[in-house]
Design an enzyme around this catalytic site. Sequence first.
Site, PDB file in Angstrom:
ATOM      1  N   ASP A 172     -23.578  -6.501   0.765  1.00 14.32           N
ATOM      2  CA  ASP A 172     -22.653  -6.568   1.901  1.00 14.32           C
ATOM      3  C   ASP A 172     -23.376  -6.024   3.138  1.00 14.32           C
ATOM      4  OD1 ASP A 172     -20.465  -6.589   3.569  1.00 14.32           O
ATOM      5  OD2 ASP A 172     -19.563  -4.786   2.728  1.00 14.32           O
ATOM      6  N   ASP A 216     -20.621 -12.296   5.246  1.00 17.51           N
ATOM      7  CA  ASP A 216     -21.716 -11.322   5.120  1.00 17.51           C
ATOM      8  C   ASP A 216     -21.782 -10.660   3.750  1.00 17.51           C
ATOM      9  OD1 ASP A 216     -19.548  -9.562   5.229  1.00 17.51           O
ATOM     10  OD2 ASP A 216     -20.708  -8.044   6.299  1.00 17.51           O
ATOM     11  N   GLU A 217     -21.269 -11.331   2.767  1.00 18.47           N
ATOM     12  CA  GLU A 217     -21.141 -10.711   1.452  1.00 18.47           C
ATOM     13  C   GLU A 217     -21.401 -11.727   0.361  1.00 18.47           C
ATOM     14  OE1 GLU A 217     -17.417  -8.617  -0.295  1.00 18.47           O
ATOM     15  OE2 GLU A 217     -17.206  -8.783   1.871  1.00 18.47           O
TER      16      GLU A 217
HETATM   17  N1  DCP Z   1     -14.340  -9.472  10.418  1.00 14.71           N
HETATM   18  C1  DCP Z   1     -13.390  -9.946  11.316  1.00 14.71           C
HETATM   19  N2  DCP Z   1     -12.121  -9.460  11.267  1.00 14.71           N
HETATM   20  C2  DCP Z   1     -11.769  -8.521  10.360  1.00 14.71           C
HETATM   21  C3  DCP Z   1     -12.713  -8.045   9.434  1.00 14.71           C
HETATM   22  C4  DCP Z   1     -14.005  -8.547   9.502  1.00 14.71           C
HETATM   23  O1  DCP Z   1     -13.718 -10.792  12.147  1.00 14.71           O
HETATM   24  N3  DCP Z   1     -10.546  -8.032  10.343  1.00 14.71           N
HETATM   25  C5  DCP Z   1     -15.725  -9.960  10.526  1.00 14.71           C
HETATM   26  C6  DCP Z   1     -16.550  -8.987  11.337  1.00 14.71           C
HETATM   27  C7  DCP Z   1     -17.395  -8.276  10.347  1.00 14.71           C
HETATM   28  C8  DCP Z   1     -17.548  -9.291   9.252  1.00 14.71           C
HETATM   29  O2  DCP Z   1     -16.358 -10.065   9.259  1.00 14.71           O
HETATM   30  O3  DCP Z   1     -18.650  -7.862  10.902  1.00 14.71           O
HETATM   31  C9  DCP Z   1     -17.748  -8.683   7.888  1.00 14.71           C
HETATM   32  O4  DCP Z   1     -16.616  -7.907   7.556  1.00 14.71           O
HETATM   33  P1  DCP Z   1     -16.735  -6.567   6.759  1.00 14.71           P
HETATM   34  O5  DCP Z   1     -15.369  -6.219   6.299  1.00 14.71           O
HETATM   35  O6  DCP Z   1     -17.814  -6.684   5.725  1.00 14.71           O
HETATM   36  O7  DCP Z   1     -17.133  -5.501   7.859  1.00 14.71           O
HETATM   37  P2  DCP Z   1     -18.531  -5.121   8.509  1.00 14.71           P
HETATM   38  O8  DCP Z   1     -19.669  -5.871   7.912  1.00 14.71           O
HETATM   39  O9  DCP Z   1     -18.403  -5.267   9.982  1.00 14.71           O
HETATM   40  O10 DCP Z   1     -18.653  -3.578   8.194  1.00 14.71           O
HETATM   41  P3  DCP Z   1     -19.036  -2.844   6.829  1.00 14.71           P
HETATM   42  O11 DCP Z   1     -20.317  -2.148   7.111  1.00 14.71           O
HETATM   43  O12 DCP Z   1     -17.916  -1.882   6.589  1.00 14.71           O
HETATM   44  O13 DCP Z   1     -19.142  -3.884   5.745  1.00 14.71           O
HETATM   45 CA    CA Z   2     -19.949  -6.035   5.696  1.00  9.39          CA
END
Ligand code: DCP
Ligand code: CA
Length: 423
Positions: A39, A134-135
Site C-alpha cells: 500500500d 495504490d494497493e
Molecule cells: N482517496 C480518495 N478519497 C478517499 C480516500 C482515498 O480520493 N476518501 C485516494 C487518495 C489516496 C488514495 O486514494 O492517496 C489511496 O488511499 P489510501 O486510503 O491508501 O490513503 P493514502 O495512500 O493517501 O494514505 P496511507 O498512507 O494511509 O495509505
Molecule cells: Ca495508501
Amino acid sequence: MTRQPSEDLIHPKAEKGIDAAKQKTQKHTSHDRRIMHVDMDAFFAAIEQRDNPQLRGKPVIVGGTKGQRGVVATCSYEARKFGVKSGMPLAEAERKCPNAAFLKTNGRKYTYTAIKLLDIFHRYSPIVEPVSIDEAYLDITGSIRQFGSDRKLAESLKNEVYNILQLTCSAGIAHNRIFAKLASGLEKPDGLTIINREEVAVKVFPLPVEKLWGVGDKTAETLHKLGITTIGKLAKYPLNILKNYFGINGEQLQKIARGEGATAVVSIKEREDEKSIGHEHTFSGDVLNINAVMQRLLILSQKVGRRLRSRGFGGTIITLKLRYSDFETHTHRETFPEIFWDDREIFEAGKVLFKQIYQKKRAVRLIGISVSRLFRIDFESEFPLHQVDLFSEPSRKKEILPVMDSLRDKYGENIISRCAANV
Ligand code: DCP
Ligand code: CA
C-alpha cells in the site's frame, strides 16, 4: 530514510521478472502460501511532494484549493499530525491546518504512477491483484526462493518502487490476505511487517479489533460492548453469541479474526472475464433523428452500468453496434485506460464511438452498446469515502471514478492520453 543508489536496487532476478509458467507449475498448498500486501503511503500527496520539492516535509492536502467545497482525498503525514484525514470537508481541514498547501487532485498523474507501480509489482510475482489505485496483493509463494527470503523480496520491491517512482510504500506479508493487509498498515509509512503463522498469537491477537479489515466504527462498538477489544478475543469468542449479535455475519467476522476468511490472490488475468455486458435496441421504424438514437443509447448505457455494478464488474472495452436500415451492421470497439461502470461514462464513450462511424443521413435500425474485458471491482474499498464497515453498513457504490488501467495493454505510457474525456 536513506536508500542506495538506483542501479543497485533493481534486484537482478526482479529485472528479468518472474516466469509465470514456472510459478504455475510449483505446487503450493494454502498452508505454505505467502501473501504480500503493498500500500503506497499518502499516495496522491506523496506524488505532489515528489513533483514539487517545495512541498516536501510540509503539510499537503489534496482534494481542492483553499475555500473550495469538497472533501480531502488524502493528505501528507505532516498534515495528519494536525488531525486532517481523508473524507474530511476541506473547510474543516483548513481550520485544522491553515498553513497546509491545498491542491486539486490530478487523476491523470496518479494513474500514470499507479500503472508504473503495477509494472514493478509484476516483477515480483505473476499473481498480482490490485484492489485500489495504490494497493495490491501479490502471491509471492513461488518467487521467494529467487530472492532468498520473503523479507529480501519485500525490501527489493520497496527499494525499486522508491528508485523508480521516488515514493515510499508499506508492505505486509503473511499466510493469508487478511493478515497481510493488517501487517502492511502496522508500520506505516515506509513499513515492512512480516507475520509468520506461529507469530499470530503474539503479533496479531493483541491488536485492537478495529485494525481488522472490514471492522468499522459500528461493528467495533458492538464488539466492545461484548468485551471484545482485541483480535484474539474475537477469534476465540463463542460463535453462538456472535451470531446472536451479528447474524450470519458473526461467523465471517470470527473467520476474519482467525485469518480464515481470506480467499486466494486472484491475478488480473484470471479475474478477467472475457464475457461482455451489453444491451441493444431495435427501433420499431428506421430512425433518422440522431437525438432519438442518442437518447436510446443513454438508456442502454444506464442498463449496462446497472448490470455491471450489480454484478461487481467494470470493464475497459466499449463496443458500439450500429445497424442501418438496410441491415448493414458495424461494430466499433475501443480499449480505454479507465474501467467503466458509470452509466454516464459508458454513454459518453459510446457517443464518441458512434460519431466516429456514423455515416450522416443514413437511417438507423439498431443501436447497441457493451462493456467487455471485465474486472471485478471492489466497490467498497476502492476510493472509500470513509472507513467501510462491512458488517453494519449497507453496500455503498463508489462516488469517485477511479482510474485504474487494464494492465494487459502492457502499461503503454501513452494510453493515458487516450482516455475517454479526451477523445
Ligand atoms: N482517496 C480518495 N478519497 C478517499 C480516500 C482515498 O480520493 N476518501 C485516494 C487518495 C489516496 C488514495 O486514494 O492517496 C489511496 O488511499 P489510501 O486510503 O491508501 O490513503 P493514502 O495512500 O493517501 O494514505 P496511507 O498512507 O494511509 O495509505
Ligand atoms: Ca495508501
